[in-house]
Enzyme design. Structure first.
Site, PDB file in Angstrom:
ATOM      1  N   ASN A  94       2.077  -5.216  -3.174  1.00 46.71           N
ATOM      2  CA  ASN A  94       0.669  -5.498  -2.872  1.00 46.71           C
ATOM      3  C   ASN A  94      -0.083  -4.195  -2.602  1.00 46.71           C
ATOM      4  O   ASN A  94       0.410  -3.333  -1.868  1.00 46.71           O
ATOM      5  CB  ASN A  94       0.620  -6.384  -1.611  1.00 46.71           C
ATOM      6  CG  ASN A  94      -0.749  -6.975  -1.313  1.00 46.71           C
ATOM      7  OD1 ASN A  94      -1.346  -7.623  -2.172  1.00 46.71           O
ATOM      8  ND2 ASN A  94      -1.245  -6.769  -0.107  1.00 46.71           N
ATOM      9  N   HIS A 105     -10.553  -5.984  -2.486  1.00 45.69           N
ATOM     10  CA  HIS A 105     -11.629  -5.708  -1.524  1.00 45.69           C
ATOM     11  C   HIS A 105     -12.734  -4.982  -2.302  1.00 45.69           C
ATOM     12  O   HIS A 105     -12.622  -3.779  -2.565  1.00 45.69           O
ATOM     13  CB  HIS A 105     -11.129  -4.822  -0.380  1.00 45.69           C
ATOM     14  CG  HIS A 105     -10.083  -5.463   0.479  1.00 45.69           C
ATOM     15  ND1 HIS A 105     -10.348  -6.582   1.251  1.00 45.69           N
ATOM     16  CD2 HIS A 105      -8.782  -5.160   0.697  1.00 45.69           C
ATOM     17  CE1 HIS A 105      -9.244  -6.924   1.914  1.00 45.69           C
ATOM     18  NE2 HIS A 105      -8.280  -6.083   1.589  1.00 45.69           N
ATOM     19  N   GLU A 121      -6.364 -10.502  -1.207  1.00 42.41           N
ATOM     20  CA  GLU A 121      -7.184 -10.256  -0.004  1.00 42.41           C
ATOM     21  C   GLU A 121      -8.663 -10.186  -0.372  1.00 42.41           C
ATOM     22  O   GLU A 121      -9.408  -9.350   0.129  1.00 42.41           O
ATOM     23  CB  GLU A 121      -6.756  -8.934   0.673  1.00 42.41           C
ATOM     24  CG  GLU A 121      -5.284  -8.873   1.020  1.00 42.41           C
ATOM     25  CD  GLU A 121      -4.869  -7.600   1.763  1.00 42.41           C
ATOM     26  OE1 GLU A 121      -5.755  -6.820   2.197  1.00 42.41           O
ATOM     27  OE2 GLU A 121      -3.661  -7.373   1.901  1.00 42.41           O
ATOM     28  N   ASP A 147     -12.457 -10.086  -0.831  1.00 44.31           N
ATOM     29  CA  ASP A 147     -13.756 -10.150  -0.155  1.00 44.31           C
ATOM     30  C   ASP A 147     -14.693  -9.202  -0.889  1.00 44.31           C
ATOM     31  O   ASP A 147     -14.241  -8.254  -1.533  1.00 44.31           O
ATOM     32  CB  ASP A 147     -13.679  -9.866   1.363  1.00 44.31           C
ATOM     33  CG  ASP A 147     -12.934  -8.604   1.749  1.00 44.31           C
ATOM     34  OD1 ASP A 147     -12.781  -7.696   0.909  1.00 44.31           O
ATOM     35  OD2 ASP A 147     -12.504  -8.504   2.922  1.00 44.31           O
ATOM     36  N   GLU A 149       0.803  -1.243   0.000  1.00 46.94           N
ATOM     37  CA  GLU A 149       0.000   0.000   0.000  1.00 46.94           C
ATOM     38  C   GLU A 149       0.827   1.280   0.000  1.00 46.94           C
ATOM     39  O   GLU A 149       0.525   2.228   0.725  1.00 46.94           O
ATOM     40  CB  GLU A 149      -0.971  -0.021   1.197  1.00 46.94           C
ATOM     41  CG  GLU A 149      -1.894  -1.225   1.182  1.00 46.94           C
ATOM     42  CD  GLU A 149      -2.829  -1.321   2.395  1.00 46.94           C
ATOM     43  OE1 GLU A 149      -2.816  -0.416   3.246  1.00 46.94           O
ATOM     44  OE2 GLU A 149      -3.586  -2.310   2.472  1.00 46.94           O
TER      45      GLU A 149
HETATM   46  O1  G3I Z   1      -4.270  -7.561  18.900  1.00 44.29           O
HETATM   47  C1  G3I Z   1      -4.960  -6.441  19.425  1.00 44.29           C
HETATM   48  C2  G3I Z   1      -5.535  -6.743  20.764  1.00 44.29           C
HETATM   49  O2  G3I Z   1      -4.495  -7.000  21.649  1.00 44.29           O
HETATM   50  C3  G3I Z   1      -6.384  -5.562  21.203  1.00 44.29           C
HETATM   51  O3  G3I Z   1      -7.002  -5.850  22.420  1.00 44.29           O
HETATM   52  C4  G3I Z   1      -7.450  -5.238  20.173  1.00 44.29           C
HETATM   53  C5  G3I Z   1      -8.270  -4.025  20.543  1.00 44.29           C
HETATM   54  O4  G3I Z   1      -8.559  -3.227  19.420  1.00 44.29           O
HETATM   55  O5  G3I Z   1      -6.803  -4.967  18.970  1.00 44.29           O
HETATM   56  C6  G3I Z   1      -6.059  -6.060  18.464  1.00 44.29           C
HETATM   57  O6  G3I Z   1      -5.458  -5.640  17.277  1.00 44.29           O
HETATM   58  C7  G3I Z   1      -6.293  -5.602  16.159  1.00 44.29           C
HETATM   59  C8  G3I Z   1      -5.658  -6.474  15.080  1.00 44.29           C
HETATM   60  O7  G3I Z   1      -6.398  -6.354  13.875  1.00 44.29           O
HETATM   61  C9  G3I Z   1      -5.634  -7.949  15.488  1.00 44.29           C
HETATM   62  O8  G3I Z   1      -6.946  -8.411  15.676  1.00 44.29           O
HETATM   63  C10 G3I Z   1      -6.384  -4.169  15.651  1.00 44.29           C
HETATM   64  O9  G3I Z   1      -7.090  -3.376  16.593  1.00 44.29           O
HETATM   65  C11 G3I Z   1      -7.059  -4.118  14.330  1.00 44.29           C
HETATM   66  O10 G3I Z   1      -6.960  -2.790  13.820  1.00 44.29           O
HETATM   67  C12 G3I Z   1      -6.384  -5.061  13.366  1.00 44.29           C
HETATM   68  O11 G3I Z   1      -7.078  -4.984  12.131  1.00 44.29           O
HETATM   69  C13 G3I Z   1      -6.413  -5.552  11.035  1.00 44.29           C
HETATM   70  C14 G3I Z   1      -6.147  -4.475   9.995  1.00 44.29           C
HETATM   71  O12 G3I Z   1      -5.536  -5.056   8.867  1.00 44.29           O
HETATM   72  C15 G3I Z   1      -5.232  -3.382  10.519  1.00 44.29           C
HETATM   73  O13 G3I Z   1      -4.981  -2.438   9.533  1.00 44.29           O
HETATM   74  C16 G3I Z   1      -7.292  -6.623  10.438  1.00 44.29           C
HETATM   75  O14 G3I Z   1      -7.402  -7.697  11.375  1.00 44.29           O
HETATM   76  C17 G3I Z   1      -6.715  -7.123   9.126  1.00 44.29           C
HETATM   77  O15 G3I Z   1      -7.660  -7.942   8.487  1.00 44.29           O
HETATM   78  C18 G3I Z   1      -6.396  -5.951   8.218  1.00 44.29           C
HETATM   79  O16 G3I Z   1      -5.807  -6.439   7.044  1.00 44.29           O
HETATM   80  C19 G3I Z   1      -5.445  -5.464   6.066  1.00 44.29           C
HETATM   81  C20 G3I Z   1      -4.236  -5.998   5.347  1.00 44.29           C
HETATM   82  O17 G3I Z   1      -3.209  -6.285   6.262  1.00 44.29           O
HETATM   83  C21 G3I Z   1      -3.740  -5.005   4.288  1.00 44.29           C
HETATM   84  N1  G3I Z   1      -4.804  -4.624   3.388  1.00 44.29           N
HETATM   85  C22 G3I Z   1      -6.047  -4.163   4.022  1.00 44.29           C
HETATM   86  C23 G3I Z   1      -6.546  -5.194   5.030  1.00 44.29           C
HETATM   87  C24 G3I Z   1      -7.860  -4.752   5.621  1.00 44.29           C
HETATM   88  O18 G3I Z   1      -7.713  -3.612   6.400  1.00 44.29           O
END
Ligand code: G3I
Length: 303
Positions: free
Chosen positions: A171, A208, A236, A238, A128
């Site tokens: 990517n 996406h 990715e 969906d 990105e």
């Molecule tokens: O692990 C912490 C946890 O300890 C905490 O209590 C909780 C509270 O918010 O957060 C947890 O972290 C979260 C993490 O996912 C793991 O679950 C983050 O808040 C959350 O923001 C994070 O979101 C991820 C996101 O990327 C972050 O930008 C999504 O799971 C993940 O699917 C998403 O994936 C991205 C790709 O990497 C890149 N392209 C876009 C895609 C969708 O956003």
């Protein structure tokens, strides 16, 4: 064949899913994963905030869990991701000195890629990096602002030295429509890298999509990139509300391009998705196949 992975394999492709280490103990989840998918992408576990939360101190536990699950179930691994402006620890974002940031970035790439050497099919080396503002240029980030345009090339060269056996991908999202400035910016970068011998092997189209599915020219975009001499992958996928027809169109676009080597959906059940409110995946909350599943399997050539 009657599963996504086995059917994709008949044409030399893979069909993968983003996986969360914390869900592997859920039997419904891992049952579907191991039955249907022959590739995995760690959803968060290989990101910088997890692997190097403080400078020089590396944590590979969660990523290792996924890699060992994959290797015991014959699944390839897409590494995600080495250099990204998001999910980046604040200590990196506050570096202002170019020599320091260059050495921090290269040390991160080298240490992570070296740890997983030999076990990664493809790395999302840079994620990105292009802007959404219609400029076709890189977005502002600590890497861009401190190191300049050359940071992407440097990251790819460093990744190649660390793990010469992994395919190296760029990517991004919203690069599926051929007529968008962002797509054209990435295309020019890949063309430039290929012409100068900068090591790049693949481009990941995150895919996406909204409920309308892919743009009508998605296949054109995939084949134009492939013609530069790189593999293309849907990394990715969906789709909001998961209409069967939208999945059909997406999978067909890949199947019609010989260098489209695989498709990854961004989660298994709707309840596992980062967009769970939109029910964008192939399995419902109970782990049952949705209409979109049948559409994807049929478009892969299966029944
Ligand atoms: O692990 C912490 C946890 O300890 C905490 O209590 C909780 C509270 O918010 O957060 C947890 O972290 C979260 C993490 O996912 C793991 O679950 C983050 O808040 C959350 O923001 C994070 O979101 C991820 C996101 O990327 C972050 O930008 C999504 O799971 C993940 O699917 C998403 O994936 C991205 C790709 O990497 C890149 N392209 C876009 C895609 C969708 O956003």
């Amino acid at each position: 064949a009657s599963t996504l992975g086995a059917q994709a394999a008949q044409s030399g492709r893979y069909f993968g899913a983003a996986v969360a280490a914390g869900r592997l103990g859920d039997g419904t989840y891992s049952g579907i994963l191991d039955r249907e998918f022959n590739s995995v992408t760690p959803e968060n576990e290989m990101k910088w905030e997890t692997t190097e939360r403080s400078r020089g101190s590396f944590n590979f536990g969660p990523g290792d869990q996924i890699v060992s699950h994959a290797s015991s179930h014959g699944q390839r691994v897409r590494g995600h991701t080495l250099v990204w402006h998001s999910q980046l620890p604040s200590w990196v974002g506050s570096i202002r000195d170019a020599n320091t940031l260059r050495s921090v970035m290269n040390n991160h790439i080298t240490t992570v890629a070296n740890h997983y050497k030999g076990r990664i099919y493809a790395w999302d080396v840079v994620n990105e990096a292009f802007a959404d503002n219609g400029s076709g240029q890189h977005r502002s980030s600590v890497f861009q602002d401190v190191l300049g345009n050359g940071f992407i090339e440097e990251a790819f060269r460093t990744a190649r030295s660390a793990d010469p056996g992994a395919k190296l991908c760029y990517n991004d999202y919203s690069i599926e429509d051929w007529n968008s400035a962002k797509t054209q910016g990435v295309y020019r970068m890949v063309r430039d890298f290929k012409s100068r011998g900068v090591p790049i092997d693949c481009v990941g189209f995150q895919s996406h999509f909204g409920a309308g599915g892919p743009p009508g020219n998605f296949q054109t975009t995939l084949s134009n990139f492939a013609a530069l001499g790189v593999d293309v992958q849907l990394t990715e996928l969906d789709i909001a509300q998961a209409p069967a027809g939208a999945y059909t169109n997406t999978v067909r676009a890949c199947m019609n391009v010989s260098r489209c080597t695989g498709i990854t959906v961004w989660g298994i059940r709707d309840s596992d998705s980062w967009r769970s409110g939109e029910n964008p995946l192939l399995f419902d909350r109970n782990g049952n196949k949705k209409a979109a599943y049948g559409a994807a399997l049929t478009a892969l050539g299966g029944t």
